[in-house]
Write a protein that holds these residues in place. Structure first.
Motif, mmCIF file in Angstrom:
data_model
loop_
_atom_site.group_PDB
_atom_site.id
_atom_site.type_symbol
_atom_site.label_atom_id
_atom_site.label_comp_id
_atom_site.label_asym_id
_atom_site.label_seq_id
_atom_site.Cartn_x
_atom_site.Cartn_y
_atom_site.Cartn_z
ATOM 1 N N ILE A 110 2.132 -14.414 -2.979
ATOM 2 C CA ILE A 110 2.697 -13.272 -3.667
ATOM 3 C C ILE A 110 2.943 -11.735 -3.230
ATOM 4 N N PHE A 111 1.527 -11.265 -2.383
ATOM 5 C CA PHE A 111 1.542 -10.011 -1.760
ATOM 6 C C PHE A 111 2.432 -9.589 -0.373
ATOM 7 N N SER A 112 2.445 -11.416 0.431
ATOM 8 C CA SER A 112 2.542 -11.339 1.221
ATOM 9 C C SER A 112 4.458 -11.299 1.339
ATOM 10 N N ARG A 113 4.614 -12.025 0.418
ATOM 11 C CA ARG A 113 6.470 -11.490 0.338
ATOM 12 C C ARG A 113 6.792 -9.781 -0.071
ATOM 13 N N LEU A 114 5.672 -8.773 -0.136
ATOM 14 C CA LEU A 114 5.668 -7.206 -0.577
ATOM 15 C C LEU A 114 5.808 -6.363 0.582
ATOM 16 N N GLY A 115 5.717 -8.135 1.743
ATOM 17 C CA GLY A 115 4.866 -7.123 3.306
ATOM 18 C C GLY A 115 3.711 -6.592 3.074
ATOM 19 N N PHE A 116 2.249 -6.761 2.018
ATOM 20 C CA PHE A 116 1.432 -6.817 2.505
ATOM 21 C C PHE A 116 1.224 -7.539 3.886
ATOM 22 N N ILE A 117 -0.282 -7.657 4.705
ATOM 23 C CA ILE A 117 -1.040 -7.968 5.862
ATOM 24 C C ILE A 117 -2.189 -8.801 5.804
ATOM 25 N N LEU A 118 -2.662 -9.294 5.692
ATOM 26 C CA LEU A 118 -3.757 -10.393 5.768
ATOM 27 C C LEU A 118 -5.009 -8.977 6.736
ATOM 28 N N ALA A 119 -6.410 -9.059 6.135
ATOM 29 C CA ALA A 119 -7.363 -7.599 6.831
ATOM 30 C C ALA A 119 -8.678 -9.284 6.156
ATOM 31 N N GLU A 120 -9.518 -8.983 7.206
ATOM 32 C CA GLU A 120 -10.646 -9.513 6.671
ATOM 33 C C GLU A 120 -12.071 -8.550 7.928
ATOM 34 N N GLY A 121 -12.831 -8.842 7.446
ATOM 35 C CA GLY A 121 -13.929 -7.782 7.616
ATOM 36 C C GLY A 121 -15.502 -8.270 7.123
ATOM 37 N N TYR A 207 -2.336 0.522 0.194
ATOM 38 C CA TYR A 207 -0.829 0.758 0.362
ATOM 39 C C TYR A 207 -0.751 2.402 0.782
ATOM 40 N N VAL A 208 -0.633 2.573 2.423
ATOM 41 C CA VAL A 208 -0.743 3.898 2.408
ATOM 42 C C VAL A 208 0.116 4.607 3.551
ATOM 43 N N PHE A 214 2.392 6.809 -8.096
ATOM 44 C CA PHE A 214 1.941 5.759 -8.937
ATOM 45 C C PHE A 214 3.165 4.722 -9.444
ATOM 46 N N ALA A 215 4.290 5.147 -9.104
ATOM 47 C CA ALA A 215 5.270 4.254 -9.916
ATOM 48 C C ALA A 215 5.443 2.771 -8.448
ATOM 49 N N ASP A 216 5.316 2.898 -7.512
ATOM 50 C CA ASP A 216 5.550 2.369 -6.938
ATOM 51 C C ASP A 216 3.923 1.122 -7.152
ATOM 52 N N LEU A 217 2.305 2.044 -7.192
ATOM 53 C CA LEU A 217 1.755 0.808 -7.631
ATOM 54 C C LEU A 217 1.461 0.287 -8.678
ATOM 55 N N LYS A 218 2.607 0.593 -10.170
ATOM 56 C CA LYS A 218 2.745 0.089 -11.274
ATOM 57 C C LYS A 218 3.774 -1.658 -11.383
ATOM 58 N N GLN A 219 5.205 -1.011 -10.170
ATOM 59 C CA GLN A 219 5.307 -1.783 -9.849
ATOM 60 C C GLN A 219 5.245 -3.222 -8.782
ATOM 61 N N THR A 220 4.347 -2.712 -8.001
ATOM 62 C CA THR A 220 3.626 -4.125 -7.372
ATOM 63 C C THR A 220 2.699 -4.784 -8.236
ATOM 64 N N LEU A 221 2.176 -3.865 -9.109
ATOM 65 C CA LEU A 221 0.991 -4.908 -9.910
ATOM 66 C C LEU A 221 1.737 -5.871 -11.049
ATOM 67 N N TYR A 222 2.957 -4.972 -11.574
ATOM 68 C CA TYR A 222 4.245 -5.689 -12.355
ATOM 69 C C TYR A 222 4.328 -6.824 -11.509
ATOM 70 N N PHE A 223 4.728 -7.505 -10.754
ATOM 71 C CA PHE A 223 5.260 -7.871 -9.842
ATOM 72 C C PHE A 223 4.764 -9.224 -9.913
ATOM 73 N N PHE A 298 -1.903 3.436 -2.324
ATOM 74 C CA PHE A 298 -2.557 2.766 -3.303
ATOM 75 C C PHE A 298 -2.707 2.102 -3.184
ATOM 76 N N ALA A 299 -3.814 1.606 -4.000
ATOM 77 C CA ALA A 299 -5.153 0.204 -3.578
ATOM 78 C C ALA A 299 -5.388 -0.228 -5.127
ATOM 79 N N PHE A 300 -5.840 -1.711 -5.223
ATOM 80 C CA PHE A 300 -5.766 -2.249 -6.240
ATOM 81 C C PHE A 300 -6.827 -3.544 -5.820
ATOM 82 N N GLY A 301 -7.799 -3.834 -6.697
ATOM 83 C CA GLY A 301 -8.844 -5.166 -6.118
ATOM 84 C C GLY A 301 -8.291 -5.567 -7.229
ATOM 85 N N MET A 302 -8.628 -7.345 -7.420
ATOM 86 C CA MET A 302 -9.130 -8.287 -8.120
ATOM 87 C C MET A 302 -9.899 -9.240 -8.545
#
Ligand code: PHE
Length: 335
Positions: A110-121, A207-208, A214-223, A298-302
């Motif tokens: 779902i997040f990759s469709r919004l352009g988020f890229i995987l990162a691991e550590g 996402y930086v 904050f509107a971007d944060l909300k829209q992303t999470l609603y999506f 913005f940042a989020f964690g679940m």
């Protein structure tokens, strides 16, 4: 001589036969032991001869026993003779994907469709990446031994308590725009119950860039919620507090397990918290030489366990790590 003949005639090609032979001739109440006991009745001048006779008889019986044992092993190997080629073959059992990895993939997709890229550590972290750089003060309760598993003190090495540490590692190396999601296992020193475990899995996002609001944060999470749980799910956004974000908010959705009828997962409130989020705190950005006057984020964690619980109605978190195939098999075919 009589016994010798008997022994020669003894046949059998399985382990039961070999064992019966051992008991009869070589056991503690067997024939060899019996004859040994008779030895005391043999007159002295015959003792030597009788002893030799007994010894050779004993060796004879032992040799026979070895042969019977060999035969019983060999007869269990399938040979061209005893295979029935007309029998149906055994099914090949195919494993199923673990529910947590199914949901992990769904979240990433779902997040990759919004352009988020995987990162691991790494799972073992230092204090800086897990706490200090995340604007967590020296005396923050999360740093407590009660909540965190320390691998070593001074310098501190610990099992990461969230995957925000991965965000730290990315911000350290990369300049904005940054748009990443960080899935991974995290550890907290909690008593294991239906609702909590000493390890669980998170997906955190960051996402930086310029003009992130904050509107971007909300829209992303609603999506995200609509893609994950469907269009009709009710969403509640509540103000909250995290040291590394300001303002901060938590998101609840209506309890998909009981739909307000009351259950343990929503503690009879009808709402279940699914994530924490917020605008990245200016101090956090500064820790990585990112100018908060130019960039916002913005940042989020679940927790993946919780999302999976709601999606597939899993009412006990412990099921995820008990390897019970009756549970795991229910996810066969889910992709
Ligand atoms: N790191 C927080 C946790 O583990 C979740 C979070 C991430 C909250 C990003 C806000 C922003 O609980």
């Amino acid at each position: 001589e009589q016994h010798k003949k008997e022994i020669e005639a003894f046949t059998g090609e399985n382990s039961e036969a070999a064992e019966a032979f051992r008991i009869k001739y070589l056991g503690t109440k067997g024939i060899v032991k019996n004859i040994m006991q008779e030895m005391k009745n043999v007159p002295n001048d015959k003792k030597k001869e009788a002893g030799q006779l007994l010894n050779s008889f004993k060796q004879f019986a032992e040799a026979k026993y070895e042969t019977l044992k060999q035969l019983s092993v060999v007869s269990h190997q399938p040979s061209a003779k005893n295979i029935d080629y007309t029998l149906p073959g055994d099914d090949i059992t195919i494993g199923t994907r673990h529910p947590l990895s199914i949901v992990r993939s769904q979240i990433i997709s779902i997040f990759s469709r919004l352009g988020f890229i995987l990162a691991e550590g790494p799972e073992i972290e230092d204090d800086w990446h897990n706490f200090t750089s995340m604007n967590m003060p020296e005396n923050h309760p999360a740093r407590d031994m009660q909540d965190t598993f320390y691998v070593q003190k001074n310098p501190d090495w610990l099992l990461r308590t969230h995957t925000s540490s991965v965000q730290a590692r990315v911000m350290e190396k990369q300049k904005p725009p940054i748009r990443i999601i960080c899935p991974g296992r995290v550890y907290r020193n909690e008593t294991i119950s239906a609702r909590a475990h000493c390890f669980f899995h998170q997906v955190e996002g960051l996402y930086v860039a310029e003009n992130v609001s904050f509107a971007d944060l909300k829209q992303t999470l609603y999506f995200f919620v609509r893609e994950m749980f469907g269009k009709d799910v009710k969403i509640r956004f509540r103000p909250s507090y995290f040291p590394f974000t300001e303002p901060s908010a938590e998101m609840d959705i209506d309890c998909l397990i009981c739909h307000g009828k009351g259950c343990n997962v929503c503690k009879h409130t009808g709402w279940v918290e699914i994530l924490g989020s917020g605008m990245v705190h200016p101090n956090t950005l500064k820790n990585f030489d990112i100018d908060p006057e130019i960039y916002t984020g913005f940042a989020f964690g679940m927790g993946i366990e919780r999302i999976c619980q709601l999606k597939y109605r899993v009412n006990d978190l412990r099921l995820y790590s008990q390897d019970d195939v009756r549970f795991l098999k229910q996810f066969a075919g889910v992709v």
